[in-house]
Design a protein around this motif. Structure first.
Motif, PDB file in Angstrom:
ATOM      1  N   HIS A  45       0.891  -1.080   0.149  1.00 21.30           N
ATOM      2  CA  HIS A  45       0.016   0.360   0.102  1.00 21.30           C
ATOM      3  C   HIS A  45       0.886   1.376  -0.060  1.00 21.30           C
ATOM      4  N   PHE A  46       1.968   0.912   0.956  1.00 22.41           N
ATOM      5  CA  PHE A  46       2.978   2.037   0.322  1.00 22.41           C
ATOM      6  C   PHE A  46       3.618   3.066  -0.836  1.00 22.41           C
ATOM      7  N   ARG A  47       3.198   1.980  -2.166  1.00 24.15           N
ATOM      8  CA  ARG A  47       3.290   2.548  -3.113  1.00 24.15           C
ATOM      9  C   ARG A  47       2.730   3.947  -3.368  1.00 24.15           C
ATOM     10  N   ASP A  48       1.363   4.200  -2.806  1.00 20.79           N
ATOM     11  CA  ASP A  48       0.481   5.287  -3.214  1.00 20.79           C
ATOM     12  C   ASP A  48       1.352   6.519  -1.597  1.00 20.79           C
ATOM     13  N   PRO A  49       2.225   7.178  -2.041  1.00 27.24           N
ATOM     14  CA  PRO A  49       2.288   8.322  -1.332  1.00 27.24           C
ATOM     15  C   PRO A  49       1.480   9.470  -0.790  1.00 27.24           C
ATOM     16  N   SER A  50       0.638   9.041  -0.309  1.00 29.30           N
ATOM     17  CA  SER A  50      -0.709   9.283   0.496  1.00 29.30           C
ATOM     18  C   SER A  50      -0.762   9.123   1.315  1.00 29.30           C
ATOM     19  N   VAL A  51      -0.441   7.629   1.490  1.00 34.48           N
ATOM     20  CA  VAL A  51      -0.428   6.283   2.539  1.00 34.48           C
ATOM     21  C   VAL A  51       0.564   6.179   3.686  1.00 34.48           C
ATOM     22  N   GLY A  52       0.392   6.857   5.136  1.00 35.85           N
ATOM     23  CA  GLY A  52       1.117   6.950   5.598  1.00 35.85           C
ATOM     24  C   GLY A  52       1.375   6.133   7.001  1.00 35.85           C
ATOM     25  N   ALA A  53       0.124   5.166   6.554  1.00 38.77           N
ATOM     26  CA  ALA A  53       0.167   3.614   7.815  1.00 38.77           C
ATOM     27  C   ALA A  53      -0.518   2.554   7.222  1.00 38.77           C
ATOM     28  N   VAL A  54      -0.782   1.660   7.467  1.00 42.70           N
ATOM     29  CA  VAL A  54      -1.409   0.283   7.090  1.00 42.70           C
ATOM     30  C   VAL A  54      -1.734  -0.365   8.011  1.00 42.70           C
ATOM     31  N   MET A  55      -3.021  -0.949   8.393  1.00 39.30           N
ATOM     32  CA  MET A  55      -3.285  -2.008   9.283  1.00 39.30           C
ATOM     33  C   MET A  55      -3.791  -3.094   8.648  1.00 39.30           C
ATOM     34  N   GLY A  56      -3.807  -4.548   9.129  1.00 37.14           N
ATOM     35  CA  GLY A  56      -4.110  -5.144   9.031  1.00 37.14           C
ATOM     36  C   GLY A  56      -5.357  -5.759  10.108  1.00 37.14           C
ATOM     37  N   ARG A  57      -5.277  -7.337   9.472  1.00 37.99           N
ATOM     38  CA  ARG A  57      -6.657  -8.449  10.149  1.00 37.99           C
ATOM     39  C   ARG A  57      -6.543  -9.188  11.301  1.00 37.99           C
ATOM     40  N   CYS A  58      -6.848  -8.789  12.752  1.00 34.37           N
ATOM     41  CA  CYS A  58      -6.483  -9.465  13.890  1.00 34.37           C
ATOM     42  C   CYS A  58      -7.215 -11.053  13.686  1.00 34.37           C
ATOM     43  N   VAL A  59      -7.268 -11.923  14.114  1.00 33.36           N
ATOM     44  CA  VAL A  59      -7.703 -13.197  14.457  1.00 33.36           C
ATOM     45  C   VAL A  59      -7.637 -13.867  15.429  1.00 33.36           C
ATOM     46  N   ILE A  60      -8.360 -14.198  16.552  1.00 32.29           N
ATOM     47  CA  ILE A  60      -8.138 -14.508  17.933  1.00 32.29           C
ATOM     48  C   ILE A  60      -7.714 -16.494  17.592  1.00 32.29           C
ATOM     49  N   ARG A  61      -6.614 -16.500  18.287  1.00 29.22           N
ATOM     50  CA  ARG A  61      -6.612 -18.543  17.485  1.00 29.22           C
ATOM     51  C   ARG A  61      -6.876 -19.182  18.426  1.00 29.22           C
ATOM     52  N   ASN A  62      -6.876 -18.518  20.211  1.00 30.47           N
ATOM     53  CA  ASN A  62      -7.404 -19.153  21.222  1.00 30.47           C
ATOM     54  C   ASN A  62      -9.169 -19.173  21.653  1.00 30.47           C
ATOM     55  N   GLY A  63      -9.796 -18.999  20.811  1.00 32.53           N
ATOM     56  CA  GLY A  63     -10.970 -18.813  21.536  1.00 32.53           C
ATOM     57  C   GLY A  63     -11.693 -19.899  21.848  1.00 32.53           C
ATOM     58  N   HIS A  64     -11.403 -21.283  21.850  1.00 31.09           N
ATOM     59  CA  HIS A  64     -10.951 -22.228  22.767  1.00 31.09           C
ATOM     60  C   HIS A  64     -11.422 -22.371  24.215  1.00 31.09           C
ATOM     61  N   TYR A  99      -6.849   0.583   5.491  1.00 35.18           N
ATOM     62  CA  TYR A  99      -6.790  -1.044   6.337  1.00 35.18           C
ATOM     63  C   TYR A  99      -6.629  -2.570   4.815  1.00 35.18           C
ATOM     64  N   ASP A 100      -6.155  -3.460   5.903  1.00 36.41           N
ATOM     65  CA  ASP A 100      -6.460  -4.355   4.605  1.00 36.41           C
ATOM     66  C   ASP A 100      -6.883  -5.563   4.738  1.00 36.41           C
ATOM     67  N   VAL A 101      -7.380  -6.099   4.182  1.00 35.89           N
ATOM     68  CA  VAL A 101      -8.513  -6.868   4.925  1.00 35.89           C
ATOM     69  C   VAL A 101      -7.700  -8.576   5.058  1.00 35.89           C
ATOM     70  N   SER A 102      -7.239  -8.423   3.931  1.00 38.52           N
ATOM     71  CA  SER A 102      -5.810 -10.406   3.674  1.00 38.52           C
ATOM     72  C   SER A 102      -5.042  -9.609   4.020  1.00 38.52           C
ATOM     73  N   ALA A 103      -4.323  -9.106   5.100  1.00 32.68           N
ATOM     74  CA  ALA A 103      -2.920  -9.274   5.974  1.00 32.68           C
ATOM     75  C   ALA A 103      -3.494  -9.673   7.574  1.00 32.68           C
ATOM     76  N   VAL A 104      -3.297 -10.559   7.752  1.00 33.99           N
ATOM     77  CA  VAL A 104      -3.295 -11.748   8.947  1.00 33.99           C
ATOM     78  C   VAL A 104      -2.752 -12.198   9.765  1.00 33.99           C
ATOM     79  N   ASP A 105      -2.955 -12.115  10.572  1.00 32.13           N
ATOM     80  CA  ASP A 105      -2.176 -12.837  11.814  1.00 32.13           C
ATOM     81  C   ASP A 105      -2.302 -13.025  12.685  1.00 32.13           C
ATOM     82  N   TYR A 106      -2.389 -13.639  13.791  1.00 31.00           N
ATOM     83  CA  TYR A 106      -3.186 -14.477  14.934  1.00 31.00           C
ATOM     84  C   TYR A 106      -2.880 -14.090  16.142  1.00 31.00           C
ATOM     85  N   GLU A 107      -3.076 -13.550  17.547  1.00 30.61           N
ATOM     86  CA  GLU A 107      -2.914 -12.649  18.637  1.00 30.61           C
ATOM     87  C   GLU A 107      -4.005 -14.114  19.583  1.00 30.61           C
ATOM     88  N   GLU A 108      -3.336 -13.615  20.326  1.00 29.40           N
ATOM     89  CA  GLU A 108      -3.948 -15.058  21.472  1.00 29.40           C
ATOM     90  C   GLU A 108      -5.255 -14.078  22.511  1.00 29.40           C
TER      91      GLU A 108
END
Length: 499
Positions: free
Chosen positions: A211-230, A304-313
Protein backbone atom coordinates in the motif's frame (compact mmCIF):
# COMPACT_ATOMS: atom_id res chain seq x y z
CA UNK A 1 -7.97 -5.78 -1.21
CA UNK A 2 -10.47 -4.08 -3.50
CA UNK A 3 -10.70 -0.39 -2.75
CA UNK A 4 -14.02 1.46 -2.63
CA UNK A 5 -14.41 5.13 -3.39
CA UNK A 6 -12.38 7.57 -5.48
CA UNK A 7 -8.77 6.79 -6.22
CA UNK A 8 -6.31 9.12 -4.53
CA UNK A 9 -3.93 10.58 -7.10
CA UNK A 10 -0.27 9.74 -6.71
CA UNK A 11 1.01 13.08 -5.45
CA UNK A 12 3.95 13.62 -3.16
CA UNK A 13 3.10 12.97 0.47
CA UNK A 14 2.77 16.18 2.47
CA UNK A 15 3.35 16.20 6.20
CA UNK A 16 2.41 19.36 8.03
CA UNK A 17 4.96 21.26 10.03
CA UNK A 18 5.14 20.60 13.78
CA UNK A 19 3.16 23.81 14.41
CA UNK A 20 0.20 22.40 12.48
CA UNK A 21 0.18 18.90 13.97
CA UNK A 22 0.13 18.06 17.69
CA UNK A 23 3.60 16.68 18.36
CA UNK A 24 4.67 14.07 20.87
CA UNK A 25 6.21 16.76 23.03
CA UNK A 26 2.96 18.73 23.14
CA UNK A 27 1.45 16.00 25.32
CA UNK A 28 4.18 15.97 27.95
CA UNK A 29 2.93 18.87 30.07
CA UNK A 30 -0.77 18.51 29.27
CA UNK A 31 -2.67 17.29 32.36
CA UNK A 32 -5.28 14.64 31.80
CA UNK A 33 -7.54 15.84 34.61
CA UNK A 34 -10.66 17.76 33.67
CA UNK A 35 -12.03 18.34 37.15
CA UNK A 36 -13.35 21.74 36.12
CA UNK A 37 -15.39 20.12 33.35
CA UNK A 38 -16.87 17.57 35.77
CA UNK A 39 -17.85 20.35 38.17
CA UNK A 40 -19.42 22.27 35.28
CA UNK A 41 -21.48 19.20 34.29
CA UNK A 42 -22.78 18.81 37.84
CA UNK A 43 -23.63 22.52 38.14
CA UNK A 44 -25.39 22.42 34.77
CA UNK A 45 -27.49 19.44 35.86
CA UNK A 46 -28.41 21.04 39.19
CA UNK A 47 -29.32 24.30 37.46
CA UNK A 48 -31.51 22.45 34.96
CA UNK A 49 -33.26 20.57 37.76
CA UNK A 50 -34.01 23.84 39.57
CA UNK A 51 -35.17 25.76 36.49
CA UNK A 52 -37.01 23.10 34.47
CA UNK A 53 -37.72 20.41 37.04
CA UNK A 54 -36.38 16.88 37.42
CA UNK A 55 -38.88 15.21 35.09
CA UNK A 56 -38.36 17.53 32.13
CA UNK A 57 -34.58 17.63 32.55
CA UNK A 58 -34.28 13.84 32.64
CA UNK A 59 -36.67 13.56 29.71
CA UNK A 60 -34.54 15.89 27.59
CA UNK A 61 -31.38 14.03 28.64
CA UNK A 62 -32.95 10.72 27.61
CA UNK A 63 -33.96 12.19 24.27
CA UNK A 64 -30.45 13.48 23.55
CA UNK A 65 -28.91 10.12 24.46
CA UNK A 66 -31.38 8.32 22.22
CA UNK A 67 -30.44 10.56 19.29
CA UNK A 68 -26.76 9.68 19.85
CA UNK A 69 -27.64 5.98 19.99
CA UNK A 70 -29.65 6.26 16.77
CA UNK A 71 -26.70 7.87 14.96
CA UNK A 72 -24.37 5.11 16.10
CA UNK A 73 -26.95 2.49 15.13
CA UNK A 74 -27.00 3.84 11.56
CA UNK A 75 -23.19 3.78 11.54
CA UNK A 76 -23.05 0.16 12.77
CA UNK A 77 -25.67 -0.88 10.23
CA UNK A 78 -23.85 0.83 7.36
CA UNK A 79 -20.61 -0.94 8.30
CA UNK A 80 -22.42 -4.28 8.51
CA UNK A 81 -23.97 -3.80 5.06
CA UNK A 82 -20.60 -2.82 3.56
CA UNK A 83 -18.89 -5.92 4.97
CA UNK A 84 -21.75 -8.23 3.98
CA UNK A 85 -21.66 -6.87 0.43
CA UNK A 86 -17.92 -6.71 -0.31
CA UNK A 87 -15.69 -8.17 2.42
CA UNK A 88 -15.88 -11.80 1.33
CA UNK A 89 -15.00 -10.89 -2.24
CA UNK A 90 -11.98 -8.92 -1.03
CA UNK A 91 -10.87 -11.84 1.12
CA UNK A 92 -10.89 -14.07 -1.96
CA UNK A 93 -9.53 -11.47 -4.39
CA UNK A 94 -6.46 -12.32 -6.45
CA UNK A 95 -3.14 -11.27 -4.94
CA UNK A 96 -2.03 -7.95 -6.38
CA UNK A 97 1.50 -6.55 -6.37
CA UNK A 98 2.96 -8.88 -3.77
CA UNK A 99 6.25 -9.31 -5.62
CA UNK A 100 6.89 -6.02 -7.40
CA UNK A 101 7.38 -3.65 -4.45
CA UNK A 102 9.83 -4.57 -1.71
CA UNK A 103 11.23 -1.44 -0.04
CA UNK A 104 13.62 -1.82 2.93
CA UNK A 105 11.54 -2.59 6.02
CA UNK A 106 12.12 -2.96 9.74
CA UNK A 107 9.95 -5.18 11.95
CA UNK A 108 9.62 -4.12 15.61
CA UNK A 109 8.36 -6.09 18.60
CA UNK A 110 8.36 -4.92 22.19
CA UNK A 111 8.58 -7.65 24.83
CA UNK A 112 8.06 -7.38 28.56
CA UNK A 113 7.84 -10.65 30.47
CA UNK A 114 6.85 -12.63 27.38
CA UNK A 115 8.66 -15.92 27.92
CA UNK A 116 5.44 -17.88 27.31
CA UNK A 117 4.97 -16.52 23.79
CA UNK A 118 8.35 -15.37 22.56
CA UNK A 119 9.25 -18.60 20.74
CA UNK A 120 6.11 -18.61 18.60
CA UNK A 121 6.51 -14.93 17.80
CA UNK A 122 10.17 -15.27 16.75
CA UNK A 123 9.37 -18.34 14.70
CA UNK A 124 6.61 -16.45 12.85
CA UNK A 125 8.85 -13.44 12.20
CA UNK A 126 11.60 -15.63 10.77
CA UNK A 127 9.04 -17.23 8.45
CA UNK A 128 7.92 -13.91 6.93
CA UNK A 129 8.12 -13.99 3.14
CA UNK A 130 10.35 -11.04 2.23
CA UNK A 131 13.83 -10.61 0.69
CA UNK A 132 16.33 -11.26 3.47
CA UNK A 133 18.54 -8.34 2.44
CA UNK A 134 15.64 -5.87 2.74
CA UNK A 135 14.28 -6.73 6.18
CA UNK A 136 15.52 -6.04 9.71
CA UNK A 137 14.01 -7.81 12.71
CA UNK A 138 14.37 -5.86 15.96
CA UNK A 139 12.97 -7.15 19.25
CA UNK A 140 13.17 -5.00 22.37
CA UNK A 141 13.38 -6.68 25.76
CA UNK A 142 11.66 -3.96 27.77
CA UNK A 143 13.02 -4.60 31.26
CA UNK A 144 11.72 -8.15 31.57
CA UNK A 145 12.35 -9.93 34.86
CA UNK A 146 11.46 -13.43 33.64
CA UNK A 147 13.20 -15.60 31.04
CA UNK A 148 12.34 -13.35 28.08
CA UNK A 149 15.78 -11.73 27.76
CA UNK A 150 17.89 -14.93 27.81
CA UNK A 151 15.46 -16.63 25.47
CA UNK A 152 15.67 -13.77 22.97
CA UNK A 153 19.47 -13.73 23.23
CA UNK A 154 19.56 -17.44 22.47
CA UNK A 155 17.45 -16.92 19.37
CA UNK A 156 19.71 -14.04 18.27
CA UNK A 157 22.78 -16.28 18.47
CA UNK A 158 21.13 -18.80 16.17
CA UNK A 159 19.53 -16.26 13.78
CA UNK A 160 21.73 -13.44 12.35
CA UNK A 161 18.59 -11.72 11.02
CA UNK A 162 17.42 -11.01 14.57
CA UNK A 163 18.64 -8.07 16.65
CA UNK A 164 17.79 -7.88 20.36
CA UNK A 165 17.83 -4.64 22.37
CA UNK A 166 17.67 -4.70 26.17
CA UNK A 167 16.09 -1.73 27.99
CA UNK A 168 16.49 -1.21 31.73
CA UNK A 169 13.33 -1.76 33.73
CA UNK A 170 13.30 1.91 34.73
CA UNK A 171 13.29 3.24 31.15
CA UNK A 172 9.59 4.11 31.14
CA UNK A 173 7.36 4.96 28.19
CA UNK A 174 5.73 1.53 27.98
CA UNK A 175 5.31 0.12 24.51
CA UNK A 176 5.94 3.53 22.92
CA UNK A 177 9.28 3.81 24.69
CA UNK A 178 10.34 0.36 23.52
CA UNK A 179 9.39 1.09 19.92
CA UNK A 180 11.15 4.46 19.95
CA UNK A 181 14.28 2.70 21.23
CA UNK A 182 14.16 0.40 18.22
CA UNK A 183 13.45 3.34 15.90
CA UNK A 184 16.77 4.94 16.78
CA UNK A 185 18.70 1.88 15.56
CA UNK A 186 17.35 1.36 12.04
CA UNK A 187 17.14 3.01 8.66
CA UNK A 188 14.29 1.75 6.48
CA UNK A 189 11.38 3.03 4.41
CA UNK A 190 8.62 1.19 6.27
CA UNK A 191 8.32 0.08 9.91
CA UNK A 192 6.07 -2.86 10.80
CA UNK A 193 4.92 -3.56 14.35
CA UNK A 194 3.71 -6.77 15.96
CA UNK A 195 2.97 -7.51 19.58
CA UNK A 196 4.82 -10.31 21.34
CA UNK A 197 1.80 -12.63 21.21
CA UNK A 198 1.23 -12.21 17.47
CA UNK A 199 1.98 -14.83 14.82
CA UNK A 200 1.56 -13.25 11.35
CA UNK A 201 0.91 -15.19 8.18
CA UNK A 202 4.10 -15.40 6.07
CA UNK A 203 2.59 -13.13 3.40
CA UNK A 204 1.22 -10.51 5.83
CA UNK A 205 4.27 -8.29 5.44
CA UNK A 206 4.04 -8.10 1.65
CA UNK A 207 0.30 -7.38 1.84
CA UNK A 208 0.85 -4.49 4.23
CA UNK A 209 3.86 -2.99 2.45
CA UNK A 210 2.29 -2.89 -1.02
CA UNK A 211 0.00 0.00 0.00
CA UNK A 212 2.95 2.35 0.43
CA UNK A 213 3.25 2.64 -3.33
CA UNK A 214 0.62 5.35 -2.82
CA UNK A 215 2.55 8.33 -1.37
CA UNK A 216 -0.58 9.59 0.40
CA UNK A 217 -0.60 6.51 2.65
CA UNK A 218 1.13 7.06 5.98
CA UNK A 219 0.11 3.84 7.76
CA UNK A 220 -1.57 0.50 7.04
CA UNK A 221 -3.51 -1.84 9.31
CA UNK A 222 -4.00 -5.58 8.82
CA UNK A 223 -6.60 -7.98 10.22
CA UNK A 224 -6.07 -9.67 13.59
CA UNK A 225 -7.69 -13.04 14.29
CA UNK A 226 -8.09 -14.68 17.69
CA UNK A 227 -6.45 -18.09 17.73
CA UNK A 228 -7.44 -19.41 21.18
CA UNK A 229 -11.20 -18.99 21.10
CA UNK A 230 -11.72 -22.40 22.71
CA UNK A 231 -9.56 -21.67 25.77
CA UNK A 232 -12.40 -20.14 27.79
CA UNK A 233 -15.91 -18.78 27.37
CA UNK A 234 -14.54 -15.24 27.55
CA UNK A 235 -11.95 -16.00 24.86
CA UNK A 236 -14.81 -17.24 22.65
CA UNK A 237 -16.63 -13.94 23.12
CA UNK A 238 -13.46 -12.00 22.27
CA UNK A 239 -13.04 -14.18 19.16
CA UNK A 240 -16.46 -13.07 17.90
CA UNK A 241 -15.76 -9.49 18.98
CA UNK A 242 -12.63 -9.45 16.80
CA UNK A 243 -14.63 -10.72 13.83
CA UNK A 244 -16.88 -7.72 14.28
CA UNK A 245 -14.01 -5.31 14.84
CA UNK A 246 -11.80 -6.32 11.92
CA UNK A 247 -14.08 -7.99 9.39
CA UNK A 248 -16.88 -5.45 9.78
CA UNK A 249 -16.03 -2.29 11.71
CA UNK A 250 -12.57 -1.51 10.29
CA UNK A 251 -13.65 -2.77 6.89
CA UNK A 252 -16.68 -0.46 7.00
CA UNK A 253 -14.59 2.56 7.99
CA UNK A 254 -12.30 1.82 5.05
CA UNK A 255 -15.12 1.21 2.58
CA UNK A 256 -17.26 4.20 3.52
CA UNK A 257 -14.81 6.85 4.68
CA UNK A 258 -11.29 5.54 3.96
CA UNK A 259 -10.59 6.29 7.62
CA UNK A 260 -9.58 3.03 9.30
CA UNK A 261 -7.47 3.11 12.46
CA UNK A 262 -3.82 2.17 12.86
CA UNK A 263 -4.23 -0.61 15.40
CA UNK A 264 -0.81 -0.91 17.05
CA UNK A 265 -0.03 -4.49 15.94
CA UNK A 266 -0.02 -6.20 12.55
CA UNK A 267 0.41 -2.75 11.10
CA UNK A 268 2.92 -0.63 9.24
CA UNK A 269 3.88 3.04 9.12
CA UNK A 270 6.00 5.00 6.69
CA UNK A 271 9.38 5.79 8.29
CA UNK A 272 9.50 9.39 7.02
CA UNK A 273 6.01 10.02 8.40
CA UNK A 274 6.89 8.48 11.75
CA UNK A 275 10.09 10.48 12.15
CA UNK A 276 8.41 13.74 11.14
CA UNK A 277 5.78 13.17 13.84
CA UNK A 278 8.38 12.49 16.53
CA UNK A 279 7.85 8.74 16.80
CA UNK A 280 5.37 7.05 19.11
CA UNK A 281 3.94 9.08 21.98
CA UNK A 282 5.29 7.78 25.32
CA UNK A 283 2.74 9.88 27.21
CA UNK A 284 -0.23 7.79 26.14
CA UNK A 285 -1.28 4.21 26.90
CA UNK A 286 -2.88 3.83 23.45
CA UNK A 287 -0.07 4.79 21.12
CA UNK A 288 -1.98 3.39 18.15
CA UNK A 289 -4.99 5.72 18.43
CA UNK A 290 -2.65 8.64 19.11
CA UNK A 291 -0.62 7.90 15.98
CA UNK A 292 -3.77 7.41 13.90
CA UNK A 293 -4.89 10.95 14.68
CA UNK A 294 -1.46 12.49 14.10
CA UNK A 295 -1.15 10.76 10.72
CA UNK A 296 -4.56 12.04 9.62
CA UNK A 297 -3.86 15.55 10.87
CA UNK A 298 -0.57 15.56 8.95
CA UNK A 299 -2.46 15.17 5.68
CA UNK A 300 -1.78 11.47 5.11
CA UNK A 301 -4.11 8.49 5.37
CA UNK A 302 -4.36 5.15 7.08
CA UNK A 303 -5.41 2.17 4.98
CA UNK A 304 -6.86 -1.21 6.01
CA UNK A 305 -6.04 -4.55 4.34
CA UNK A 306 -8.48 -7.29 5.28
CA UNK A 307 -6.25 -9.95 3.69
CA UNK A 308 -3.13 -9.20 5.78
CA UNK A 309 -3.78 -11.65 8.61
CA UNK A 310 -2.03 -12.47 11.82
CA UNK A 311 -3.12 -14.42 14.89
CA UNK A 312 -3.15 -13.25 18.48
CA UNK A 313 -4.28 -14.70 21.76
CA UNK A 314 -7.38 -13.40 23.55
CA UNK A 315 -7.54 -12.79 27.26
CA UNK A 316 -9.01 -15.80 29.04
CA UNK A 317 -10.14 -14.34 32.38
CA UNK A 318 -12.39 -11.46 33.43
CA UNK A 319 -9.51 -9.86 35.35
CA UNK A 320 -7.28 -9.74 32.25
CA UNK A 321 -10.23 -8.49 30.20
CA UNK A 322 -10.68 -5.64 32.69
CA UNK A 323 -6.98 -4.71 32.62
CA UNK A 324 -6.82 -4.71 28.83
CA UNK A 325 -10.08 -2.88 28.14
CA UNK A 326 -9.50 -0.32 30.91
CA UNK A 327 -6.20 0.59 29.26
CA UNK A 328 -7.90 0.89 25.89
CA UNK A 329 -10.69 3.04 27.31
CA UNK A 330 -8.39 5.25 29.36
CA UNK A 331 -6.06 5.93 26.44
CA UNK A 332 -8.82 6.37 23.86
CA UNK A 333 -10.71 8.82 26.05
CA UNK A 334 -7.53 10.84 26.56
CA UNK A 335 -7.05 10.97 22.78
CA UNK A 336 -10.58 12.37 22.52
CA UNK A 337 -9.70 15.15 24.96
CA UNK A 338 -6.39 15.83 23.19
CA UNK A 339 -7.48 15.79 19.57
CA UNK A 340 -11.12 16.80 19.13
CA UNK A 341 -10.22 20.43 18.52
CA UNK A 342 -7.41 19.70 16.00
CA UNK A 343 -9.75 17.29 14.17
CA UNK A 344 -12.48 19.90 13.82
CA UNK A 345 -9.95 22.50 12.66
CA UNK A 346 -8.12 20.19 10.21
CA UNK A 347 -7.79 21.38 6.62
CA UNK A 348 -7.25 17.81 5.43
CA UNK A 349 -10.62 16.36 6.44
CA UNK A 350 -14.01 17.00 4.87
CA UNK A 351 -17.04 17.73 7.02
CA UNK A 352 -18.15 14.08 6.71
CA UNK A 353 -14.67 12.83 7.58
CA UNK A 354 -14.53 15.10 10.61
CA UNK A 355 -17.90 13.73 11.75
CA UNK A 356 -16.67 10.13 11.40
CA UNK A 357 -13.40 10.94 13.16
CA UNK A 358 -15.34 12.45 16.06
CA UNK A 359 -17.53 9.34 16.27
CA UNK A 360 -14.39 7.21 16.31
CA UNK A 361 -12.91 9.33 19.11
CA UNK A 362 -16.15 9.05 21.10
CA UNK A 363 -16.31 5.25 20.81
CA UNK A 364 -15.19 4.69 24.40
CA UNK A 365 -17.55 7.39 25.68
CA UNK A 366 -20.69 5.77 24.24
CA UNK A 367 -20.76 2.94 26.82
CA UNK A 368 -20.66 5.65 29.50
CA UNK A 369 -23.81 7.11 27.94
CA UNK A 370 -25.25 3.59 27.92
CA UNK A 371 -24.84 3.44 31.68
CA UNK A 372 -26.58 6.80 32.02
CA UNK A 373 -29.36 5.58 29.73
CA UNK A 374 -29.88 2.48 31.86
CA UNK A 375 -29.97 4.66 34.99
CA UNK A 376 -32.64 6.88 33.40
CA UNK A 377 -34.67 3.79 32.53
CA UNK A 378 -34.51 2.59 36.14
CA UNK A 379 -35.53 6.05 37.41
CA UNK A 380 -38.50 6.09 35.07
CA UNK A 381 -39.57 2.70 36.41
CA UNK A 382 -39.93 4.47 39.78
CA UNK A 383 -41.91 7.33 38.29
CA UNK A 384 -39.04 9.81 37.81
CA UNK A 385 -38.77 11.39 34.35
CA UNK A 386 -41.55 12.62 32.09
CA UNK A 387 -41.18 10.06 29.30
CA UNK A 388 -43.04 6.74 29.50
CA UNK A 389 -40.87 3.66 29.89
CA UNK A 390 -41.68 2.55 26.34
CA UNK A 391 -40.34 5.88 25.11
CA UNK A 392 -36.94 5.26 26.66
CA UNK A 393 -36.39 1.72 25.44
CA UNK A 394 -36.74 1.57 21.61
CA UNK A 395 -33.91 3.86 20.54
CA UNK A 396 -31.75 2.79 23.49
CA UNK A 397 -32.03 -0.79 22.31
CA UNK A 398 -30.60 0.28 18.95
CA UNK A 399 -27.24 0.61 20.67
CA UNK A 400 -27.32 -3.15 21.24
CA UNK A 401 -28.88 -4.07 17.88
CA UNK A 402 -26.21 -2.18 15.90
CA UNK A 403 -23.21 -4.03 17.37
CA UNK A 404 -25.15 -7.31 17.20
CA UNK A 405 -25.61 -6.71 13.47
CA UNK A 406 -21.84 -6.28 13.09
CA UNK A 407 -21.16 -9.41 15.15
CA UNK A 408 -23.61 -11.44 13.06
CA UNK A 409 -22.14 -10.29 9.76
CA UNK A 410 -18.66 -11.07 11.08
CA UNK A 411 -19.74 -14.65 11.77
CA UNK A 412 -21.29 -14.96 8.31
CA UNK A 413 -18.38 -13.49 6.36
CA UNK A 414 -15.76 -15.52 8.23
CA UNK A 415 -17.78 -18.73 7.77
CA UNK A 416 -17.05 -20.02 11.23
CA UNK A 417 -18.74 -23.17 12.50
CA UNK A 418 -22.48 -22.78 13.06
CA UNK A 419 -22.45 -23.31 16.80
CA UNK A 420 -20.28 -20.19 17.16
CA UNK A 421 -23.50 -18.20 16.74
CA UNK A 422 -24.28 -19.04 20.37
CA UNK A 423 -21.40 -16.80 21.34
CA UNK A 424 -23.58 -13.81 20.44
CA UNK A 425 -25.29 -14.37 23.79
CA UNK A 426 -22.01 -13.59 25.51
CA UNK A 427 -22.08 -10.12 23.98
CA UNK A 428 -24.66 -8.88 26.48
CA UNK A 429 -22.74 -9.55 29.74
CA UNK A 430 -19.46 -8.44 28.12
CA UNK A 431 -21.12 -5.19 27.03
CA UNK A 432 -22.45 -4.68 30.56
CA UNK A 433 -18.91 -5.16 31.87
CA UNK A 434 -17.65 -2.70 29.26
CA UNK A 435 -20.10 -0.08 30.55
CA UNK A 436 -18.54 -0.33 34.01
CA UNK A 437 -14.96 -0.40 32.68
CA UNK A 438 -15.37 2.64 30.43
CA UNK A 439 -17.24 4.61 33.10
CA UNK A 440 -14.51 3.91 35.63
CA UNK A 441 -11.85 4.89 33.07
CA UNK A 442 -13.73 8.10 32.25
CA UNK A 443 -14.03 9.20 35.88
CA UNK A 444 -10.42 8.26 36.66
CA UNK A 445 -9.21 10.23 33.66
CA UNK A 446 -11.32 13.31 34.39
CA UNK A 447 -10.16 13.26 38.02
CA UNK A 448 -6.53 12.94 36.91
CA UNK A 449 -5.83 9.69 38.71
CA UNK A 450 -2.38 8.45 37.77
CA UNK A 451 -2.08 5.54 35.38
CA UNK A 452 0.77 4.04 33.41
CA UNK A 453 0.95 1.52 30.59
CA UNK A 454 0.11 -2.00 31.79
CA UNK A 455 0.80 -4.99 29.56
CA UNK A 456 -1.70 -7.76 28.97
CA UNK A 457 -0.79 -10.97 30.80
CA UNK A 458 -0.23 -13.94 28.48
CA UNK A 459 -1.36 -17.49 29.10
CA UNK A 460 0.71 -19.27 26.46
CA UNK A 461 -1.81 -21.98 25.66
CA UNK A 462 -2.30 -22.05 21.90
CA UNK A 463 -0.14 -21.48 18.85
CA UNK A 464 -0.77 -21.58 15.11
CA UNK A 465 2.72 -22.92 14.51
CA UNK A 466 4.12 -26.41 14.80
CA UNK A 467 6.82 -26.74 17.49
CA UNK A 468 10.35 -26.15 16.25
CA UNK A 469 13.06 -28.57 17.27
CA UNK A 470 15.52 -26.27 19.03
CA UNK A 471 18.91 -27.88 19.81
CA UNK A 472 19.48 -28.45 23.51
CA UNK A 473 21.21 -26.79 25.15
CA UNK A 474 21.03 -23.48 23.30
CA UNK A 475 24.37 -21.68 22.91
CA UNK A 476 25.24 -19.51 25.93
CA UNK A 477 25.03 -15.77 25.35
CA UNK A 478 27.71 -13.38 26.60
CA UNK A 479 26.55 -11.60 29.73
CA UNK A 480 23.92 -14.20 30.60
CA UNK A 481 24.02 -17.50 32.45
CA UNK A 482 24.17 -20.59 30.20
CA UNK A 483 20.71 -22.03 30.08
CA UNK A 484 18.84 -24.75 28.19
CA UNK A 485 15.38 -24.15 26.81
CA UNK A 486 13.27 -27.21 26.20
CA UNK A 487 10.68 -26.94 23.44
CA UNK A 488 7.53 -28.94 23.96
CA UNK A 489 6.78 -31.74 21.58
CA UNK A 490 3.39 -32.75 20.18
CA UNK A 491 2.46 -34.63 23.34
CA UNK A 492 3.26 -31.71 25.62
CA UNK A 493 1.32 -28.98 23.83
CA UNK A 494 2.36 -26.17 21.54
CA UNK A 495 4.97 -23.54 22.09
CA UNK A 496 4.98 -19.77 21.94
CA UNK A 497 1.28 -19.06 22.24
CA UNK A 498 -0.09 -15.81 23.57
CA UNK A 499 -2.30 -15.06 26.52
Amino acid sequence: MARRGPVVPAVPAVVESPSDVPSVGSHTDRPEARIGALVAYVLLAVTAFLVFGVDRTLGVAAGVINVVFAIYFCRHLAFAVSAARWAEADLLAADVDLEGYTPPVAVFVGCKNEELVVDGMIQALLALDYPADRIQLVVVDDGSDDGTGPRLDAWAVREPRLRVIHRPASSGGGKSGALNEALRTVDAEVVLVFDADHEPDPNALRRLVRHFRDPSVGAVMGRCVIRNGHDSSLASVVFVDYLSGYLVNEYGRQAMFELPAYGGANCAVRMSTLRSLGGWNPNTVTEDTDLTLRVLLSGQRVRYDVSAVDYEEAVVTARRFWTQRYRWARGHQKCMRDYWRPVLRSRHLTVLEKAESMMFLLTYHVPVLSGIGLALTVLRAFGIGDLPLIGLLPLSMLLFVGPLAELSVGLLVSRVERRAAWQLIGFLPSFALSIWITTRAYLDGMLGRSYTWVKTTRSGATSTLAPVAVPLPLPPVEGTRPRSFAVAGPDAGTVGSRG
